[in-house]
Each structure stands twice: as C-alpha cells, then as structure tokens.
Design an enzyme around this catalytic site. Sequence first.
Site, PDB file in Angstrom:
ATOM      1  NE  ARG A 159     -53.455 -76.991 117.940  1.00 47.33           N
ATOM      2  CZ  ARG A 159     -52.689 -77.744 117.226  1.00 47.33           C
ATOM      3  NH1 ARG A 159     -52.401 -77.519 115.780  1.00 47.33           N
ATOM      4  NH2 ARG A 159     -52.667 -79.020 117.377  1.00 47.33           N
ATOM      5  CE  LYS A 202     -47.655 -87.675 111.394  1.00 45.08           C
ATOM      6  NZ  LYS A 202     -48.594 -87.176 112.371  1.00 45.08           N
ATOM      7  CB  SER A 216     -52.637 -88.277 117.403  1.00 39.77           C
ATOM      8  OG  SER A 216     -53.511 -87.150 116.835  1.00 39.77           O
ATOM      9  CG  ASP A 225     -45.096 -82.854 111.120  1.00 39.87           C
ATOM     10  OD1 ASP A 225     -45.626 -84.098 110.975  1.00 39.87           O
ATOM     11  OD2 ASP A 225     -45.886 -81.903 111.561  1.00 39.87           O
ATOM     12  N   GLY A 261     -54.997 -82.651 107.947  1.00 34.45           N
ATOM     13  CA  GLY A 261     -55.458 -83.694 108.684  1.00 34.45           C
ATOM     14  C   GLY A 261     -55.873 -82.872 109.982  1.00 34.45           C
ATOM     15  NE  ARG A 271     -44.945 -86.545 105.329  1.00 37.17           N
ATOM     16  CZ  ARG A 271     -45.453 -85.774 106.076  1.00 37.17           C
ATOM     17  NH1 ARG A 271     -45.352 -85.596 107.419  1.00 37.17           N
ATOM     18  NH2 ARG A 271     -46.107 -84.738 105.490  1.00 37.17           N
TER      19      ARG A 271
HETATM   20  C1  S3P Z   1     -50.314 -81.648 114.098  1.00 30.20           C
HETATM   21  C2  S3P Z   1     -50.139 -82.598 114.660  1.00 30.20           C
HETATM   22  C3  S3P Z   1     -49.230 -83.777 114.110  1.00 30.20           C
HETATM   23  C4  S3P Z   1     -48.474 -83.269 113.068  1.00 30.20           C
HETATM   24  C5  S3P Z   1     -49.308 -82.222 112.058  1.00 30.20           C
HETATM   25  C6  S3P Z   1     -49.749 -81.109 112.703  1.00 30.20           C
HETATM   26  C7  S3P Z   1     -51.321 -80.498 114.721  1.00 30.20           C
HETATM   27  O1  S3P Z   1     -50.052 -84.701 113.948  1.00 30.20           O
HETATM   28  O2  S3P Z   1     -47.892 -84.444 112.262  1.00 30.20           O
HETATM   29  O3  S3P Z   1     -48.498 -82.052 110.766  1.00 30.20           O
HETATM   30  O4  S3P Z   1     -51.116 -79.383 114.201  1.00 30.20           O
HETATM   31  O5  S3P Z   1     -51.961 -80.793 115.534  1.00 30.20           O
HETATM   32  P1  S3P Z   1     -50.807 -85.917 114.679  1.00 30.20           P
HETATM   33  O6  S3P Z   1     -51.682 -85.156 115.630  1.00 30.20           O
HETATM   34  O7  S3P Z   1     -51.456 -87.002 113.930  1.00 30.20           O
HETATM   35  O8  S3P Z   1     -49.222 -86.384 115.297  1.00 30.20           O
END
Ligand code: S3P
Length: 441
Positions: free
Chosen positions: A29, A349, A170, A322, A97, A353
């Site tokens: 971020r 994920k 999410s 996580d 992701g 998992r």
């Molecule tokens: C994250 C959000 C989560 C998490 C990922 C990091 C983030 O995923 O599992 O490791 O930094 O916004 P989701 O938004 O798919 O829940």
Amino acid sequence: MVNEIIIKKKIDKFNKKIQVSGDKSLSIRWVLFASISNGISKAYNLLMSEDVLAAIDIIKNLGIKVNNNKKFCQIKGNGLNGYKYKKDIVLDAKNSGTLGRLILGLLIDTPFRIKLIGDNSLSKRDFKRVAEPLSGFGAKFKLNKNKGLPLSIVGSNKTKPIKYFEKKGSAQCKSSVIFAGLKTEGTTLIKAKKSRNHSELLCKYLKLPINLKSKKNFDIIKINKVTKIKPINYKIPSDISSSAFFIVLTILSPGSKIIIKNVNINPSRTGVIKILKLMGAKITLKNKKTYKGELIADIFVKSSKQIKSINCPTRFNSAAIDEFLVIFLVAAKANGVSTFKNIEELNQKESPRLKLGSKILNLMGIKTITTDNSIKIFGNPKLEINKKIIIKNYLKDHRIFMTSVIAAMSFGGEWHIQDKDSIATSFPSFLKTIKILKNDN
Ligand code: S3P
C-alpha cells in the site's frame, strides 16, 4: 532434491527476542500511495520480498522514479494522474493478489490498454471479483476464460462513482474500489464486510476525503475525488502474518519463550492472537503505541502445556485469514475436536489452502473432516510424528512451505518440504530467523 528442505529433528527449547520483516500489506500500500502522491515519499523497513519488489517494478513501468537501496526506499510521485507510459505495456504482479487487484483501481482511467499478468498461482485466482465493481466506474476489462489472468483493462476518461456491496470480506476488493473512488468525481459508496483496513487508515492519515462508519458486521465507506496527496514518510512495522509462525512454534515447543518486536497489531489483523488465546495460549501484548493510525506492540509468547480445542467464532475469520494454516497446527495438538466454519476464502489464496492444510494434517496422522468451507480437526495432545512426510507444494505457496517447517520443528518426524524459494514472496528471512532460534546462526 533442489529447493527442498529436510528437517529430521524437533527444535530444542528456546528463549529469544526477534524482529520479523516489514508488513506486506502495508508495504504494498505504501508503494502504491507514494506512486500517486505529489512529491518524494520515503520508507524504512519496507519488506524486501518479491511481492513488494513486483509493486516497485509495476510503478516504474508506469513512469514513476524509485530509489530503492538497503537503507530506505524513495518514490517520487507525480500526483494522482502522474503515470506516464507507452501503449501496449504489460504489468506483472507475479505472485501477489494484493498488488494485482489494488493496481487495477489506480488504472481505472488509463487511456491505453494495459495487460496484467502474474505467475502460475496468481493466474488461477479470481479477478472477476475486482473487474466487476471496477467496470461500474466505466473501465473495460477482458479476462481470460477462467475469470483470471492475463487480463486487459482500458480505462474511462469519464469515470462515474459506484455503490458497491463487498460481501466476501476481501480487503483487496475493497481497496481497489477505494483507489478508483479517489480518482472519480462524486461520492463512491462502499458497504464492506469487515476486513483489514490499512487502506482506509492511510487515507485518513493523509487527510483524503474518506468517511468511515463502523457497523457491527460491516463498514460503510464514502470516498470522494482527491486533488493532491501529500508524500508519506513511513517506518513499516513488522508483519503479524510472519510473526504467527513463531508464535505457534513457541506455543508448541515445551519450555520456550519469545518476544517479537514492533509488530503491527491492527485489530483487523489480530484474529490469530484472539483465536490462540481462546485455545489457552499465553500471549501478551506490551509497549503498545499508535503510529500513523496503526497500532503497534511487542508480542510476548510462552509455550503452552495444555491446548484447548475451539469452536472458532466466525467473526475472527477475516482477521485471521492468512494464519489459519498455522492455527490448524495448534488445533492438531488440542485436547478435543476443533471446528472452523465459513472459511471458503482460504481456497481462494495462493493455493487451495483449506484443502492442502487438511491434507498436511492427515499426513501428520490427524483426522479431519473437511468441506468446501469448513474443517473439523480431531486434536491429539500426545501427537509425536515418527515417519517420513513429503510436502509437494505444486503452486509454490509460501505459507504452505512455512507452515510445514513449523509442523516439522514442533512434532518431529522426517520432513522433506519442497519449494523453499517460495518464502521470497513474503518472508525471505524466514529460515534465517529459524536459525536464530536454533542458536546456530
Ligand atoms: C490482503 C488481503 C487478504 C489477504 C492477503 C493480503 C491485503 O486477501 O489474504 O494476503 O493486503 O489486502 P483478500 O482481500 O482476498 O481477503
């Protein structure tokens, strides 16, 4: 075998103070916010992992200047509309992701078609979940047939605000819409199931036009277009997700103690601590302070003689998403049957998992009953492993690798764990930190 680690012995008792590397969510971020700010931002303790380096590469491809060295990282943002690039560029989010989804929010008004690609694991993940809401702003997406990557996006020069109901919990979907909202005239309205709120806290800290209301199960977020974002100097705190491996290793290693320094304990991330405490773990948070809107503390953990099984309250799911793999290891040693429900997101994920976590427990001799969204774990307080276990990590999932290492060091047996290199995505110094605990560094 190349890239395999073999562990034949449980860890001896330890008593150490450690510091794990910077938080991954905050690092990514920071890179993205810095890239759209007006001026030079500087970060210390930025996580130097593949996911974060991929974020830096992407903003460089978008024409942003970065000076990343061993001491700090500096990013020169050119403002909200400051990306400059040629036609037909390809951005590679690699394994991340978070990066792949968040960057799309910032590309909502891109005049040229941009292609987004990722590695084998990321290409299997669901991008429809962000393409759908972002299409509402006016961007056009082409996704591959499995609703994943590669995808292409062409933005709109007349983006319009949306009303979005985020139901999965999410933070990635929520954050990509927040970014798009910052670039869009009018008020974007999000009703979001609770999830990590780092993006919102950064917006607040930067005094951006965001309005937050917290309801029992949802957050209501209103965002308006921003004109200028001031640069952000940031000392990234340590990652609770990386700390979780050592919290669990300590709980499961008789006579051991650990202090983990300066960890981000944002309540939207500390589900692991709340769940493990309900299971009888001895975890204390000390030296609490706030830093630029985030909570930070030192985590003190002592090993547990007895572990209670848990019927895990689903309200902790998002804040522990996580960490479930390592929490399952504690449930394997518990006195009784533990149940975790509504955790279908675990199968979305870096690898499925929930399925793989259950498989690892079975290889350890632990009975499980697993559905698409739940697991029952039949704990064995006397669990000792005396056989050979081979972990084939076909999607090179970093958390599958690290969880297997913690299982090997906690329960014994002869473990052959593949894809050691996977730790590079989130926690490159993981094995070095293990060495510190083994006193052989
Ligand atoms: C994250 C959000 C989560 C998490 C990922 C990091 C983030 O995923 O599992 O490791 O930094 O916004 P989701 O938004 O798919 O829940």
